[in-house]
Every structure is written in C-alpha cells, then in structure tokens.
Design a protein around this motif. Structure first.
Motif, mmCIF file in Angstrom:
data_model
loop_
_atom_site.group_PDB
_atom_site.id
_atom_site.type_symbol
_atom_site.label_atom_id
_atom_site.label_comp_id
_atom_site.label_asym_id
_atom_site.label_seq_id
_atom_site.Cartn_x
_atom_site.Cartn_y
_atom_site.Cartn_z
ATOM 1 N N GLY A 1 0.786 -1.223 0.000
ATOM 2 C CA GLY A 1 0.000 0.000 0.000
ATOM 3 C C GLY A 1 0.820 1.276 0.000
ATOM 4 N N GLU A 2 2.141 1.171 0.108
ATOM 5 C CA GLU A 2 2.978 2.363 0.126
ATOM 6 C C GLU A 2 2.988 3.014 -1.256
ATOM 7 N N VAL A 3 2.987 4.339 -1.276
ATOM 8 C CA VAL A 3 2.970 5.087 -2.531
ATOM 9 C C VAL A 3 4.406 5.252 -3.025
ATOM 10 N N TYR A 4 4.679 4.724 -4.210
ATOM 11 C CA TYR A 4 6.004 4.841 -4.820
ATOM 12 C C TYR A 4 6.112 6.056 -5.720
ATOM 13 N N ALA A 5 4.987 6.433 -6.331
ATOM 14 C CA ALA A 5 5.002 7.544 -7.281
ATOM 15 C C ALA A 5 3.578 8.025 -7.506
ATOM 16 N N THR A 6 3.477 9.215 -8.075
ATOM 17 C CA THR A 6 2.194 9.757 -8.488
ATOM 18 C C THR A 6 2.250 9.982 -9.990
ATOM 19 N N ALA A 7 1.251 9.466 -10.696
ATOM 20 C CA ALA A 7 1.221 9.577 -12.154
ATOM 21 C C ALA A 7 0.072 10.485 -12.572
ATOM 22 N N GLU A 8 0.414 11.579 -13.250
ATOM 23 C CA GLU A 8 -0.598 12.460 -13.822
ATOM 24 C C GLU A 8 -0.795 12.013 -15.269
ATOM 25 N N VAL A 9 -2.037 11.753 -15.635
ATOM 26 C CA VAL A 9 -2.353 11.251 -16.961
ATOM 27 C C VAL A 9 -2.883 12.401 -17.821
ATOM 28 N N TYR A 10 -2.161 12.700 -18.888
ATOM 29 C CA TYR A 10 -2.566 13.709 -19.862
ATOM 30 C C TYR A 10 -2.897 12.988 -21.164
ATOM 31 N N PRO A 11 -3.579 13.657 -22.099
ATOM 32 C CA PRO A 11 -3.963 12.966 -23.342
ATOM 33 C C PRO A 11 -2.791 12.364 -24.106
ATOM 34 N N ASN A 12 -1.624 13.002 -24.064
ATOM 35 C CA ASN A 12 -0.517 12.527 -24.886
ATOM 36 C C ASN A 12 0.710 12.100 -24.079
ATOM 37 N N TYR A 13 0.654 12.235 -22.770
ATOM 38 C CA TYR A 13 1.809 11.819 -21.968
ATOM 39 C C TYR A 13 1.432 11.524 -20.537
ATOM 40 N N LEU A 14 2.326 10.800 -19.873
ATOM 41 C CA LEU A 14 2.236 10.539 -18.439
ATOM 42 C C LEU A 14 3.337 11.338 -17.768
ATOM 43 N N TYR A 15 3.010 11.950 -16.631
ATOM 44 C CA TYR A 15 4.032 12.638 -15.844
ATOM 45 C C TYR A 15 4.074 11.937 -14.499
ATOM 46 N N VAL A 16 5.179 11.243 -14.249
ATOM 47 C CA VAL A 16 5.311 10.431 -13.041
ATOM 48 C C VAL A 16 6.349 11.066 -12.122
ATOM 49 N N LYS A 17 5.911 11.425 -10.913
ATOM 50 C CA LYS A 17 6.817 11.965 -9.893
ATOM 51 C C LYS A 17 7.098 10.849 -8.886
ATOM 52 N N PHE A 18 8.379 10.557 -8.690
ATOM 53 C CA PHE A 18 8.765 9.487 -7.778
ATOM 54 C C PHE A 18 8.728 9.955 -6.329
ATOM 55 N N ARG A 19 8.404 9.025 -5.436
ATOM 56 C CA ARG A 19 8.378 9.313 -3.997
ATOM 57 C C ARG A 19 9.737 9.816 -3.531
ATOM 58 N N GLU A 20 10.770 9.154 -4.012
ATOM 59 C CA GLU A 20 12.138 9.572 -3.724
ATOM 60 C C GLU A 20 12.949 9.338 -4.986
ATOM 61 N N PRO A 21 14.049 10.032 -5.155
ATOM 62 C CA PRO A 21 14.827 9.896 -6.395
ATOM 63 C C PRO A 21 15.209 8.443 -6.695
ATOM 64 N N VAL A 22 15.202 8.120 -7.975
ATOM 65 C CA VAL A 22 15.544 6.782 -8.448
ATOM 66 C C VAL A 22 16.919 6.848 -9.099
ATOM 67 N N ARG A 23 17.827 5.993 -8.634
ATOM 68 C CA ARG A 23 19.189 5.972 -9.186
ATOM 69 C C ARG A 23 19.161 5.472 -10.630
ATOM 70 N N LEU A 24 20.033 6.049 -11.446
ATOM 71 C CA LEU A 24 20.065 5.700 -12.868
ATOM 72 C C LEU A 24 21.191 4.731 -13.217
ATOM 73 N N ASP A 25 21.728 4.063 -12.209
ATOM 74 C CA ASP A 25 22.773 3.077 -12.491
ATOM 75 C C ASP A 25 22.338 1.676 -12.092
ATOM 76 N N GLY A 26 21.034 1.481 -11.947
ATOM 77 C CA GLY A 26 20.569 0.181 -11.486
ATOM 78 C C GLY A 26 19.390 -0.346 -12.285
ATOM 79 N N LEU A 27 18.516 -1.063 -11.585
ATOM 80 C CA LEU A 27 17.383 -1.762 -12.182
ATOM 81 C C LEU A 27 16.454 -0.833 -12.953
ATOM 82 N N PHE A 28 16.186 0.346 -12.431
ATOM 83 C CA PHE A 28 15.268 1.267 -13.105
ATOM 84 C C PHE A 28 15.736 1.541 -14.539
#
Length: 163
Positions: free
Chosen positions: A63-90
């Motif tokens: 039930g923990e919130v990882y991110a919030t996704a705003e849905v627009y007609p042509n794109y998704l804007y996803v804000k992460f709960r905390e920064p996601v490292r770019l040298d790993g699984l993501f």
C-alpha cells in the motif's frame, strides 16, 4: 585533402558555428521576451493551465505510494516518492528494456508509414545525472499501453525501493 584546404574548411565551420551561436542568442532573447509578455498578461503559466485527466498513485503491494502519475492525453508525468538511481534496475530494466521495446515497435510502425515519427514513444527524465525525480512518457497512445507502463513501473519501483 591538403592542409590548406582543411584549414579553409575549418575556418568556414568556425564562422558557421559563430553565426549559429548568434542566432541562438537571438532566439533565446525572443523566448525570454515572450515569456515575460505572457507572464504579464496571465495569472498562470502554460504548465499550470494544462490539467491532468486523472491522477493515479503507483502503490506497492503493502500500500505504500512509490510515485504519483498524472495522466494527460498525450503523456504521463510520473513523480517518484524519492529519487531513483540511474545506475541500477530502473535504467537497465524499465528504461533500456521495457520502454525501449515500445520505442522499437513504434519506430518500426513509423518506418512502415502507419505511425508518424512524432508519435513514437519517448521519455524525458527530470533530476540529476545520477538519479531521476520524475519521468515524462510521451505517446503512450492506448489505455492498455498506459496501464502496462504503470504496472511495470510499479513492479520496478517495488524492487528499487525495497532493495
């Protein structure tokens, strides 16, 4: 090609670069003037005017919130709960494997002429070089694809945040 010819080409390139830099300065100044004029005539920015069609929370199994996704007609804007490292699984799984699969499908359709090049899925990351605080995913195109993107993002963030 002799040295004299190469020097002439080099000089020509330097002049072209200088001209383009001047042109860029002009366009940047024009944008600043437009932004100022818009700001003086408007109480809200263009980004504030665009309202999402929906806002979804990307939640883990607990039930923990990882991110919030705003849905627009042509794109998704996803804000992460905390920064996601770019040298790993993501990066390795979500960006380089999962989203890349959709990009390749769309690029193939664009080459075949069934999809416009500007409709190919793409994304932009926000944050620093080593981590992302948000992601914009453009041209998700279908509701099924949007749901799949958010489902795989949930799984990925669950692994990232628990790991």
């Amino acid at each position: 090609m002799d040295v004299q010819k190469m020097l002439e080409v080099r000089k020509m390139l330097e002049e072209k670069i200088a001209k383009l830099q001047e042109e860029l300065k002009l366009y940047t100044s024009l944008l600043e003037l437009l932004d100022k004029a818009i700001g003086e005539r408007s109480f809200s920015t263009a980004a504030q005017v665009a309202k999402p069609e929906a806002v979804e929370e990307v939640r883990g199994k607990g039930g923990e919130v990882y991110a919030t996704a705003e849905v627009y007609p042509n794109y998704l804007y996803v804000k992460f709960r905390e920064p996601v490292r770019l040298d790993g699984l993501f990066k390795r799984f979500f960006l380089d494997k999962f989203l890349q699969k959709y990009r390749e499908e769309d690029a193939r359709e664009a080459r075949q002429g069934t999809l416009k090049q500007e409709e190919v899925l793409r994304y932009e990351l926000e944050g620093g070089e080593a981590e992302a605080t948000a992601i914009k995913i453009y041209n998700y195109r279908t509701e099924d694809r949007r749901r799949e993107i958010l489902r795989v993002l949930r799984w990925t963030l669950e692994k990232v945040y628990s790991g």
